[in-house]
Design a protein around this motif. Structure first.
Motif, PDB file in Angstrom:
ATOM      1  N   ASP A   1       0.860  -1.180   0.000  1.00 46.31           N
ATOM      2  CA  ASP A   1       0.000   0.000   0.000  1.00 46.31           C
ATOM      3  C   ASP A   1       0.900   1.235   0.000  1.00 46.31           C
ATOM      4  OD1 ASP A   1      -1.765   2.082   0.439  1.00 46.31           O
ATOM      5  OD2 ASP A   1      -2.891   1.021   1.993  1.00 46.31           O
ATOM      6  N   LEU A   2       1.002   1.908  -1.137  1.00 37.82           N
ATOM      7  CA  LEU A   2       1.870   3.073  -1.249  1.00 37.82           C
ATOM      8  C   LEU A   2       1.395   4.210  -0.349  1.00 37.82           C
ATOM      9  CD1 LEU A   2       4.403   4.213  -2.494  1.00 37.82           C
ATOM     10  CD2 LEU A   2       3.075   4.872  -4.504  1.00 37.82           C
ATOM     11  N   ARG A   3       0.103   4.311  -0.123  1.00 37.13           N
ATOM     12  CA  ARG A   3      -0.419   5.355   0.784  1.00 37.13           C
ATOM     13  C   ARG A   3       0.203   5.204   2.167  1.00 37.13           C
ATOM     14  NH1 ARG A   3      -5.112   8.183  -0.568  1.00 37.13           N
ATOM     15  NH2 ARG A   3      -5.417   8.595   1.633  1.00 37.13           N
ATOM     16  N   ARG A   4       0.132   4.006   2.720  1.00 34.07           N
ATOM     17  CA  ARG A   4       0.667   3.772   4.069  1.00 34.07           C
ATOM     18  C   ARG A   4       2.177   3.941   4.105  1.00 34.07           C
ATOM     19  NH1 ARG A   4      -3.025  -1.470   5.446  1.00 34.07           N
ATOM     20  NH2 ARG A   4      -4.960  -0.349   5.760  1.00 34.07           N
ATOM     21  N   LEU A   5       2.872   3.459   3.088  1.00 31.76           N
ATOM     22  CA  LEU A   5       4.332   3.613   3.034  1.00 31.76           C
ATOM     23  C   LEU A   5       4.732   5.081   3.042  1.00 31.76           C
ATOM     24  CD1 LEU A   5       5.318   0.887   0.440  1.00 31.76           C
ATOM     25  CD2 LEU A   5       6.155   1.028   2.784  1.00 31.76           C
ATOM     26  N   ALA A   6       3.984   5.907   2.322  1.00 28.35           N
ATOM     27  CA  ALA A   6       4.321   7.324   2.175  1.00 28.35           C
ATOM     28  C   ALA A   6       3.767   8.195   3.291  1.00 28.35           C
ATOM     29  CB  ALA A   6       3.824   7.833   0.826  1.00 28.35           C
TER      30      ALA A   6
ATOM     31  N   GLY B   1       4.098  -4.880  -6.439  1.00 31.83           N
ATOM     32  CA  GLY B   1       3.093  -3.971  -6.946  1.00 31.83           C
ATOM     33  C   GLY B   1       2.757  -2.958  -5.869  1.00 31.83           C
ATOM     34  N   PHE B   2       2.462  -1.734  -6.271  1.00 34.83           N
ATOM     35  CA  PHE B   2       2.158  -0.656  -5.334  1.00 34.83           C
ATOM     36  C   PHE B   2       0.751  -0.136  -5.603  1.00 34.83           C
ATOM     37  CE2 PHE B   2       6.735  -0.867  -5.662  1.00 34.83           C
ATOM     38  CZ  PHE B   2       7.114  -0.852  -4.327  1.00 34.83           C
ATOM     39  N   VAL B   3      -0.087  -0.179  -4.563  1.00 35.56           N
ATOM     40  CA  VAL B   3      -1.468   0.264  -4.684  1.00 35.56           C
ATOM     41  C   VAL B   3      -1.517   1.786  -4.637  1.00 35.56           C
ATOM     42  CG1 VAL B   3      -3.757   0.216  -3.614  1.00 35.56           C
ATOM     43  CG2 VAL B   3      -2.346  -1.849  -3.640  1.00 35.56           C
TER      44      VAL B   3
END
Length: 181
Positions: free
Chosen positions: A89-94, A118-120
């Motif tokens: 989850d790119l949102r959580r990573l960022a 893959g990045f959501v």
């Protein structure tokens, strides 16, 4: 054919290099601008692009198997045409707040054969082109960590700020090695 090109007739690589140089010079004289192309996507209200070479494909959110004890940003693994894909989850990573998947939610598959990842993201807009005059690196420098560490720069075009995210930098980040919750 010019005398310079005839002299290179028996040297095919040198001939191709000379032809390439002449074509580039002719394009420059004709006033063609050089473009940088990236895949555009959205996280929250923010617009991003990744280098075209880093995007393998774009998928709808696949069915996933959760990994027990994994960090909340590791959504799971998915079977995509017989290959396992790690989905993050790119949102959580960022550092963005978590939101449930929506109709436009997509997975950008990182074009790297060593690790299928893959990045959501919230939405994908397709490819965007930018010219050198669109560059505004100060926008990337003003971003907060950890996002700032993954940025290559930024562009502004038609009033929209596009930060350039490197999936290579993200994949190499120490954060991704901390998979256990």
């Amino acid at each position: 054919m010019s005398d310079a090109l005839r002299a290179l007739r028996d040297q095919p690589f040198a001939l191709l290099a000379q032809l390439d140089q002449q074509m580039r010079a002719a394009r420059f004289e004709a006033g063609e601008e050089q473009f940088w192309t990236g895949l555009a996507f959205r996280l929250g209200d923010d617009a991003f692009v990744i280098p075209r070479s880093e995007a393998g494909e774009v998928l709808t959110l696949p069915a996933m198997t959760r990994v027990p004890g994994a960090a909340d940003w590791l959504l799971g693994v998915a079977n995509v045409r017989g290959d396992l894909l790690t989905v993050c989850d790119l949102r959580r990573l960022a550092g963005y707040p978590s939101t449930p998947p929506a109709r436009d939610t997509r997975v950008i598959v990182f074009n790297q054969p060593q690790a299928a990842m893959g990045f959501v993201v919230d939405a994908v807009y397709g490819h965007r082109q930018f010219v050198p005059a669109d560059q505004k690196h100060a926008l990337a420098d003003a971003s907060e960590p950890p996002l700032r560490d993954w940025l290559l720069g930024a562009f502004v075009r038609e009033g929209v700020s596009w930060r350039v995210l490197s999936l290579h930098r993200l994949a190499a980040a120490e954060l991704l090695t901390q998979v256990a919750a």
